[in-house]
Write a protein that holds these residues in place. Structure first.
Motif, PDB file in Angstrom:
ATOM      1  N   TYR A  39       2.690   1.393   0.440  1.00 47.75           N
ATOM      2  CA  TYR A  39       1.239   1.522   0.618  1.00 47.75           C
ATOM      3  C   TYR A  39       0.632   0.261   1.228  1.00 47.75           C
ATOM      4  CZ  TYR A  39      -0.213  -0.564  -3.996  1.00 47.75           C
ATOM      5  OH  TYR A  39      -0.462  -1.386  -5.078  1.00 47.75           O
ATOM      6  N   GLY A  42       0.973   1.279   4.603  1.00 50.42           N
ATOM      7  CA  GLY A  42      -0.033   2.313   4.845  1.00 50.42           C
ATOM      8  C   GLY A  42      -1.392   1.712   5.143  1.00 50.42           C
ATOM      9  N   MET A 141      -3.058   7.793  -1.119  1.00 54.09           N
ATOM     10  CA  MET A 141      -1.743   7.356  -0.686  1.00 54.09           C
ATOM     11  C   MET A 141      -0.806   7.482  -1.885  1.00 54.09           C
ATOM     12  SD  MET A 141      -2.089   4.238   2.032  1.00 54.09           S
ATOM     13  CE  MET A 141      -3.033   4.437   3.542  1.00 54.09           C
ATOM     14  N   GLN A 265       1.876   7.535   5.433  1.00 53.38           N
ATOM     15  CA  GLN A 265       2.349   6.691   4.337  1.00 53.38           C
ATOM     16  C   GLN A 265       3.136   7.493   3.298  1.00 53.38           C
ATOM     17  OE1 GLN A 265       1.293   6.539   0.890  1.00 53.38           O
ATOM     18  NE2 GLN A 265       2.491   4.682   0.443  1.00 53.38           N
TER      19      GLN A 265
END
Length: 324
Positions: A39, A42, A141, A265
């Motif tokens: 993440y 992401g 996410m 992601q």
């Protein structure tokens, strides 16, 4: 004539200098993970997409590794507008919106696809209740699927967890889950965890493979058990104060970039999960143990019953229906 032309030129020059130089709208995005965490990547992907889609009109500056504070600090920053955006866990966000804690319940989802369907429907509806509190949810996410590690003995059944001091987030669902499994839950800040395990303050912890690898927890733990006891989403949030400063076109760009970054992601997180476990095993520092998850799930049914009223039995029913 020349004097008049010179006067006009000077006036035009002065006017040009008075017009402020073009500057991008800057959004600060904070999170607690390492930049290499799925993440964390992401967040960077989101920043790239925003820049690309806005033609550089909006710039997202990412601050990883708790640079803007812990998760509670980030959430409070969103409310007061001192932080524009953040990625935080539902375990902490649930302190501000209790129903969103539903996603912290153990053994809630059948698989990742069930989790995604639930988050993108029930999860987005629950997120709307954050808006009066000053926070807008853009989507979820993925932090990953959580597993147990410890330094005392291999965990193969819930009985093996009896009396183990397991670090958990300061979240009552995680606390009660550990109690139901027979462990002694020890709430502690994430940043203190490595040294606490190294010094024996706690026996173990529970986290997704990405944290176990990127935070190098495998260096100070002897056993990892693949309990997959909880799925851990990572809500992507923006301050309502910052959101209100954006034009309608800018809002559309930010939301579109968020949607694309989240899809990217999630796939990255799934792909890297197995890679992280391969890397962890390859170190030879920690024994990785397969377990039968069913006894663990049965041992934590009481946790669902305990929190059904708080998170909403109707929400639990909707999530269950999405697995069919």
């Amino acid at each position: 004539m020349k004097k008049r032309m010179l006067t006009i030129f000077v006036l035009l020059l002065a006017l040009a200098m008075a017009v402020p130089a073009y500057s991008a709208t800057v959004l600060k995005l904070g999170h607690i993970a390492e930049p290499v965490h799925p993440y964390g990547k992401g967040a960077e992907k989101f920043a790239e997409l925003v820049k690309e889609k806005s033609g550089g009109e909006i710039e997202v500056k990412v601050f990883p590794s708790s640079q803007l504070g812990g998760q509670k600090d980030l959430i409070e920053g969103l409310i007061y507008g001192t932080v524009d955006m953040a990625l935080v866990g539902t375990a902490v966000l649930g302190q501000f919106q209790p129903k969103i804690s539903i996603f912290d319940l153990p053994f809630l989802f059948k698989d990742r696809q069930h989790a995604y369907k639930s988050l993108d429907t029930v999860g987005m509806e629950l997120g709307k209740e954050l808006e009066p509190k000053g926070i807008k949810l853009l989507g979820y996410m993925e932090n990953g699927i959580r597993h147990m590690t410890n330094n005392v003995r291999p965990i193969k059944t819930p009985a093996d967890m009896e009396g183990l001091k397991i670090r958990v987030m300061n979240n009552k669902i995680y606390v009660e889950t550990m109690k139901a499994l027979g462990a002694s839950p020890t709430p502690m800040a994430f940043g203190e965890l490595y040294s606490a395990m190294q010094q024996g303050t706690v026996d173990g912890q529970e986290n997704p493979s990405a944290h176990i690898w990127t935070k190098r927890f495998f260096e100070v733990q002897d056993y990892a058990s693949l309990t997959a006891h909880a799925y851990s989403p990572e809500p992507m949030l923006i301050s309502m104060i910052s959101w209100g400063k954006l034009s309608d076109d800018q809002k559309a760009i930010v939301q579109e970039a968020a949607d694309e970054a989240i899809a990217w992601q999630r796939q990255l997180s799934e792909d890297q999960d197995n890679e992280y476990w391969d890397k962890i095993k390859a170190t030879g520092k920690i024994e990785v143990i397969e377990v039968d998850r069913e006894p663990f799930a049965e041992a934590t049914v009481s946790v669902h019953e305990m929190f059904a009223d708080e998170v909403g039995q109707d929400n639990l029913d909707k999530i269950k229906a999405l697995a069919e």
